[in-house]
Design a protein around this motif. Structure first.
Motif, PDB file in Angstrom:
ATOM      1  N   LEU A  36       0.816  -1.215   0.000  1.00  0.00           N
ATOM      2  CA  LEU A  36       0.000   0.000   0.000  1.00  0.00           C
ATOM      3  C   LEU A  36       0.850   1.266   0.000  1.00  0.00           C
ATOM      4  O   LEU A  36       0.371   2.337  -0.373  1.00  0.00           O
ATOM      5  CB  LEU A  36      -0.928   0.014   1.220  1.00  0.00           C
ATOM      6  N   HIS A  37       2.103   1.166   0.412  1.00  0.00           N
ATOM      7  CA  HIS A  37       2.972   2.340   0.524  1.00  0.00           C
ATOM      8  C   HIS A  37       3.521   2.797  -0.829  1.00  0.00           C
ATOM      9  O   HIS A  37       4.006   3.910  -0.954  1.00  0.00           O
ATOM     10  CB  HIS A  37       4.130   2.032   1.484  1.00  0.00           C
ATOM     11  N   VAL A  38       3.419   1.945  -1.860  1.00  0.00           N
ATOM     12  CA  VAL A  38       3.941   2.301  -3.182  1.00  0.00           C
ATOM     13  C   VAL A  38       3.187   3.531  -3.690  1.00  0.00           C
ATOM     14  O   VAL A  38       1.957   3.534  -3.752  1.00  0.00           O
ATOM     15  CB  VAL A  38       3.790   1.122  -4.170  1.00  0.00           C
ATOM     16  N   LEU A  88      -2.799   0.422  12.164  1.00  0.00           N
ATOM     17  CA  LEU A  88      -2.982   1.864  12.017  1.00  0.00           C
ATOM     18  C   LEU A  88      -2.252   2.384  10.777  1.00  0.00           C
ATOM     19  O   LEU A  88      -2.801   3.199  10.010  1.00  0.00           O
ATOM     20  CB  LEU A  88      -2.487   2.587  13.273  1.00  0.00           C
ATOM     21  N   GLU A  89      -1.033   1.907  10.557  1.00  0.00           N
ATOM     22  CA  GLU A  89      -0.290   2.310   9.361  1.00  0.00           C
ATOM     23  C   GLU A  89      -1.018   1.866   8.089  1.00  0.00           C
ATOM     24  O   GLU A  89      -1.116   2.620   7.116  1.00  0.00           O
ATOM     25  CB  GLU A  89       1.110   1.678   9.375  1.00  0.00           C
ATOM     26  N   ILE A  90      -1.531   0.658   8.094  1.00  0.00           N
ATOM     27  CA  ILE A  90      -2.226   0.132   6.914  1.00  0.00           C
ATOM     28  C   ILE A  90      -3.481   0.945   6.629  1.00  0.00           C
ATOM     29  O   ILE A  90      -3.762   1.314   5.486  1.00  0.00           O
ATOM     30  CB  ILE A  90      -2.550  -1.363   7.102  1.00  0.00           C
ATOM     31  N   VAL A  91      -4.244   1.271   7.672  1.00  0.00           N
ATOM     32  CA  VAL A  91      -5.471   2.068   7.483  1.00  0.00           C
ATOM     33  C   VAL A  91      -5.113   3.457   6.970  1.00  0.00           C
ATOM     34  O   VAL A  91      -5.780   3.994   6.070  1.00  0.00           O
ATOM     35  CB  VAL A  91      -6.283   2.127   8.792  1.00  0.00           C
ATOM     36  N   ALA A  92      -4.059   4.042   7.501  1.00  0.00           N
ATOM     37  CA  ALA A  92      -3.642   5.372   7.025  1.00  0.00           C
ATOM     38  C   ALA A  92      -3.243   5.311   5.554  1.00  0.00           C
ATOM     39  O   ALA A  92      -3.564   6.221   4.775  1.00  0.00           O
ATOM     40  CB  ALA A  92      -2.488   5.885   7.876  1.00  0.00           C
ATOM     41  N   LEU A  93      -2.565   4.246   5.150  1.00  0.00           N
ATOM     42  CA  LEU A  93      -2.180   4.113   3.743  1.00  0.00           C
ATOM     43  C   LEU A  93      -3.380   3.792   2.854  1.00  0.00           C
ATOM     44  O   LEU A  93      -3.404   4.155   1.680  1.00  0.00           O
ATOM     45  CB  LEU A  93      -1.106   3.039   3.593  1.00  0.00           C
ATOM     46  N   ASP A  97      -4.526   9.784  -0.281  1.00  0.00           N
ATOM     47  CA  ASP A  97      -5.047  10.442  -1.488  1.00  0.00           C
ATOM     48  C   ASP A  97      -6.566  10.561  -1.491  1.00  0.00           C
ATOM     49  O   ASP A  97      -7.187  10.693  -2.546  1.00  0.00           O
ATOM     50  CB  ASP A  97      -4.602   9.701  -2.765  1.00  0.00           C
ATOM     51  N   GLN A  98      -7.192  10.486  -0.320  1.00  0.00           N
ATOM     52  CA  GLN A  98      -8.644  10.640  -0.248  1.00  0.00           C
ATOM     53  C   GLN A  98      -8.967  12.011   0.336  1.00  0.00           C
ATOM     54  O   GLN A  98      -8.282  12.493   1.238  1.00  0.00           O
ATOM     55  CB  GLN A  98      -9.264   9.541   0.631  1.00  0.00           C
ATOM     56  N   ASP A  99     -10.035  12.611  -0.166  1.00  0.00           N
ATOM     57  CA  ASP A  99     -10.485  13.903   0.330  1.00  0.00           C
ATOM     58  C   ASP A  99     -11.374  13.661   1.555  1.00  0.00           C
ATOM     59  O   ASP A  99     -12.381  12.944   1.453  1.00  0.00           O
ATOM     60  CB  ASP A  99     -11.268  14.627  -0.765  1.00  0.00           C
ATOM     61  N   PRO A 100     -11.036  14.223   2.719  1.00  0.00           N
ATOM     62  CA  PRO A 100     -11.827  13.952   3.927  1.00  0.00           C
ATOM     63  C   PRO A 100     -13.287  14.371   3.796  1.00  0.00           C
ATOM     64  O   PRO A 100     -14.181  13.695   4.289  1.00  0.00           O
ATOM     65  CB  PRO A 100     -11.128  14.761   5.023  1.00  0.00           C
ATOM     66  N   GLU A 101     -13.549  15.492   3.106  1.00  0.00           N
ATOM     67  CA  GLU A 101     -14.934  15.943   2.944  1.00  0.00           C
ATOM     68  C   GLU A 101     -15.736  14.947   2.113  1.00  0.00           C
ATOM     69  O   GLU A 101     -16.901  14.662   2.397  1.00  0.00           O
ATOM     70  CB  GLU A 101     -14.951  17.324   2.293  1.00  0.00           C
TER      71      GLU A 101
END
Length: 194
Positions: A36-38, A88-93, A97-101
């Motif tokens: 996912l980090h790529v 937590l790292e996986i969920v963050a990755l 590139d997602q817009d929170p709104e």
């Protein structure tokens, strides 16, 4: 499949796990994190507008494999707190590139007016489907008649100089023979023709 299974009984408890099992689980989580980090390369992807990016397709593959359910389990189980930072790292990755709104709007399902309109459309479709079902039920008979009809074949004589009575459908008439429905006579193997 991040947690090694203890046979048919399911996932092993933390007391029963070996050091190798913990290493395997950690390696799998690190592999998912590294994949996912790529970073995304827009010049390489060059997809059509609205097409899913490579990251989105990867997230969909993780969903289809059930990895997201496993990550939710690891994040919420008290006995699995040792994996919390990896999860937590996986969920963050995953949310990179997602817009929170936009993510918040997806969770709410739009404004109240849009939800009301969608509910009305769904109700209208449901009513139309029920009406179609009722009309189809009224059009067909409730019981299937197994009586295909009886036909007299003129010009073909049965026993006693009477015409043959055929009890099958007319589409089966071409395959009619006097031996229809009779058991074929068995010939012993030693008397079969070579």
């Amino acid at each position: 499949a991040a947690l090694p299974t203890g046979g048919p009984s399911g996932p092993q408890d933390w007391e029963q796990r070996q050091e190798e099992d913990a290493l395997l689980a950690e390696r799998i989580l690190l592999l998912v994190r590294n994949v996912l980090h790529v970073p995304a390369d827009p010049a390489e992807e060059q997809g059509v507008d609205g097409d899913a990016s490579t990251h989105d397709r990867l997230l969909w593959a993780l969903h289809l494999s059930g990895m997201d359910d496993l990550l939710k389990f690891l994040a919420s189980a008290p006995a699995e707190q040792q994996w919390a930072l990896h999860v937590l790292e996986i969920v963050a990755l995953m949310l990179r590139d997602q817009d929170p709104e936009q993510l918040a709007a997806v969770g709410q399902g739009g404004s109240g007016a849009e939800r009301g309109e969608d509910a009305r459309e769904l109700d209208a479709l449901r009513q139309r489907e029920l009406a179609e079902r009722k009309s189809r039920a009224l059009q067909r008979p409730t019981r299937h008649s197994r009586f295909g009809g009886s036909y007299v074949i003129q010009g073909l004589k049965a026993i006693g100089e009477r015409d043959v009575v055929f009890h099958k459908g007319l589409h089966n008439l071409r395959s009619y023979s006097h031996d229809l429905g009779k058991e074929p006579r068995r010939v012993p193997k030693r008397r079969l023709a070579a």
